[in-house]
Scaffold this active site. Sequence first.
Site, PDB file in Angstrom:
ATOM      1  N   CYS A 116     -29.703  57.467 -18.703  1.00 27.51           N
ATOM      2  CA  CYS A 116     -29.242  58.808 -18.301  1.00 27.51           C
ATOM      3  C   CYS A 116     -28.675  59.617 -19.463  1.00 27.51           C
ATOM      4  CB  CYS A 116     -28.215  58.696 -17.188  1.00 27.51           C
ATOM      5  SG  CYS A 116     -28.902  57.901 -15.734  1.00 27.51           S
ATOM      6  N   HIS A 256     -24.356  65.281 -16.410  1.00 23.90           N
ATOM      7  CA  HIS A 256     -25.387  64.426 -15.822  1.00 23.90           C
ATOM      8  C   HIS A 256     -25.186  64.395 -14.302  1.00 23.90           C
ATOM      9  CE1 HIS A 256     -28.095  61.270 -14.943  1.00 23.90           C
ATOM     10  NE2 HIS A 256     -27.168  60.368 -14.685  1.00 23.90           N
ATOM     11  N   ASN A 286     -30.683  62.215  -8.847  1.00 22.46           N
ATOM     12  CA  ASN A 286     -30.480  61.786 -10.239  1.00 22.46           C
ATOM     13  C   ASN A 286     -31.844  61.555 -10.882  1.00 22.46           C
ATOM     14  OD1 ASN A 286     -29.928  60.432 -12.611  1.00 22.46           O
ATOM     15  ND2 ASN A 286     -28.487  58.986 -11.712  1.00 22.46           N
TER      16      ASN A 286
HETATM   17  O1  UT7 Z   1     -26.988  57.713 -13.511  1.00 19.76           O
HETATM   18  C1  UT7 Z   1     -26.701  56.467 -14.069  1.00 19.76           C
HETATM   19  C2  UT7 Z   1     -25.322  56.074 -13.821  1.00 19.76           C
HETATM   20  N1  UT7 Z   1     -25.132  55.813 -12.419  1.00 19.76           N
HETATM   21  C3  UT7 Z   1     -24.084  56.298 -11.797  1.00 19.76           C
HETATM   22  O2  UT7 Z   1     -23.302  57.000 -12.363  1.00 19.76           O
HETATM   23  C4  UT7 Z   1     -23.892  55.868 -10.364  1.00 19.76           C
HETATM   24  C5  UT7 Z   1     -22.462  55.490 -10.112  1.00 19.76           C
HETATM   25  N2  UT7 Z   1     -22.240  54.963  -8.804  1.00 19.76           N
HETATM   26  C6  UT7 Z   1     -22.282  55.720  -7.670  1.00 19.76           C
HETATM   27  O3  UT7 Z   1     -22.615  56.892  -7.728  1.00 19.76           O
HETATM   28  C7  UT7 Z   1     -21.832  55.101  -6.395  1.00 19.76           C
HETATM   29  O4  UT7 Z   1     -21.255  53.845  -6.661  1.00 19.76           O
HETATM   30  C8  UT7 Z   1     -22.949  54.936  -5.333  1.00 19.76           C
HETATM   31  C9  UT7 Z   1     -23.374  56.296  -4.814  1.00 19.76           C
HETATM   32  C10 UT7 Z   1     -24.130  54.200  -5.920  1.00 19.76           C
HETATM   33  C11 UT7 Z   1     -22.407  54.140  -4.135  1.00 19.76           C
HETATM   34  O5  UT7 Z   1     -21.250  54.769  -3.619  1.00 19.76           O
HETATM   35  P1  UT7 Z   1     -19.907  53.959  -3.425  1.00 19.76           P
HETATM   36  O6  UT7 Z   1     -18.924  54.906  -2.889  1.00 19.76           O
HETATM   37  O7  UT7 Z   1     -19.562  53.263  -4.704  1.00 19.76           O
HETATM   38  O8  UT7 Z   1     -20.327  52.924  -2.305  1.00 19.76           O
HETATM   39  P2  UT7 Z   1     -20.098  51.362  -2.275  1.00 19.76           P
HETATM   40  O9  UT7 Z   1     -21.176  50.673  -2.995  1.00 19.76           O
HETATM   41  O10 UT7 Z   1     -18.678  51.062  -2.628  1.00 19.76           O
HETATM   42  O11 UT7 Z   1     -20.262  51.103  -0.721  1.00 19.76           O
HETATM   43  C12 UT7 Z   1     -19.322  51.596   0.256  1.00 19.76           C
HETATM   44  C13 UT7 Z   1     -19.821  51.229   1.635  1.00 19.76           C
HETATM   45  C14 UT7 Z   1     -20.198  49.758   1.763  1.00 19.76           C
HETATM   46  O12 UT7 Z   1     -19.924  49.371   3.098  1.00 19.76           O
HETATM   47  P3  UT7 Z   1     -18.584  48.526   3.434  1.00 19.76           P
HETATM   48  O13 UT7 Z   1     -18.694  47.268   2.622  1.00 19.76           O
HETATM   49  O14 UT7 Z   1     -17.446  49.403   3.001  1.00 19.76           O
HETATM   50  O15 UT7 Z   1     -18.680  48.334   4.915  1.00 19.76           O
HETATM   51  C15 UT7 Z   1     -21.697  49.770   1.567  1.00 19.76           C
HETATM   52  O16 UT7 Z   1     -22.326  48.671   2.181  1.00 19.76           O
HETATM   53  O17 UT7 Z   1     -21.010  51.965   1.947  1.00 19.76           O
HETATM   54  C16 UT7 Z   1     -22.082  51.074   2.246  1.00 19.76           C
HETATM   55  N3  UT7 Z   1     -23.307  51.653   1.677  1.00 19.76           N
HETATM   56  C17 UT7 Z   1     -24.085  52.515   2.353  1.00 19.76           C
HETATM   57  N4  UT7 Z   1     -24.000  53.039   3.581  1.00 19.76           N
HETATM   58  C18 UT7 Z   1     -24.952  53.909   3.971  1.00 19.76           C
HETATM   59  C19 UT7 Z   1     -23.843  51.465   0.446  1.00 19.76           C
HETATM   60  N5  UT7 Z   1     -24.952  52.196   0.311  1.00 19.76           N
HETATM   61  C20 UT7 Z   1     -25.129  52.863   1.467  1.00 19.76           C
HETATM   62  C21 UT7 Z   1     -26.095  53.775   1.910  1.00 19.76           C
HETATM   63  N6  UT7 Z   1     -25.967  54.275   3.155  1.00 19.76           N
HETATM   64  N7  UT7 Z   1     -27.131  54.169   1.149  1.00 19.76           N
END
Ligand code: UT7
Length: 329
Positions: A116, A256, A286
Amino acid sequence: MTKITAAITAVGGYVPETKLTNFDLEKMVETNDEWIRSRTGISERRILKEPGKGSSDMAVPAIEEILRKKNLDPKEIDCIICATVTPDMVFPATANIIADKIGATNAWGYDLSAACSGFLFALSSGAMYIESGRFKKVLVVGVDKMSAIVDYTDRATCIIFGDGAGAVLLEPSTDGLGIQDSILKSDGSGRPYLHMKAGGSVKPATAETVAAREHFAYQEGQAVFKFAVKGMADVSAELLERNNLTGDDIAWLVPHQANLRIIDATANRMGLAKEKVMINIQKYGNTTAATLPLCLWDWENQLKKGDKIVLAAFGGGFTWGATLITWAY
Ligand code: UT7
């Protein structure tokens, strides 16, 4: 001797027509529109669907827009730097394929892999060729066909990424316009959190790696998020400080487009009002190396000569950085 700086003198972009909406994704994985919008800011992304088409097929129209706008003969191009993690092929370089397709027969070029942050790293590299006086016309393109390496059964990644290309032309300025300063960083110890498990020399493709779905982007979102928030904000704030600038001096932040929450944190740290932040994540998602030039493309008409602009990125590697530009037209 007059100092030469590297100015962006034109911008081009391309996104495929096919849209993949949050509602489409609801039918593919266990997710929902509300979750995706509130956690990332994304509503839809573009997908290059046609079989047999790759990153060069998006980079070429983006560059052709520049050639048209500047009335340039492709033979005048000295060098093409293509930032991508989804090259047409492992080799030859996509930059070579682009040069062939646009008829840039006098250009040399290469691909640059920094995920990225690829466009930012490529922009800095291209600027140095201009600043040295060696070259007069350098094309820098950021392009990724992320749909080629996204697992559409993995909800942790498939909701984020989209396809697209953006390009800029760098030319010499003797008025001090263009790229002013950059802080660029790499830390390979971040590789466990964002990578592709197979297909490289450590683990070449086999029937087993394909069956194990190891040729897709793998991301531990929370870990990357933590590093990204700090990394992007730290370098952006440092860049302002060492150039004796505050948020008030900056016309635009070009961040980004990985996650709206990371963008907000960076803007807050720089003391920037929301109106000064370019955000198009809702419609493209992204697009990895293409996010920054696609922002410049979408906002080109609103930019004014003399505007101070900060570009900032964070991505796989880890790689991150920020660049200060004085807009040249
Ligand atoms: O561009 C390159 C660099 N990349 C980035 O900068 C990405 C950085 N990371 C992020 O943007 C975020 O971490 C994500 C968007 C990828 C994920 O968001 P998050 O707020 O970190 O979610 P999480 O992985 O902590 O998951 C929170 C909850 C979990 O459920 P529980 O365990 O709290 O019940 C996940 O299982 O959300 C659940 N979850 C989803 N629910 C619905 C994870 N993905 C999804 C989904 N839809 N797609």
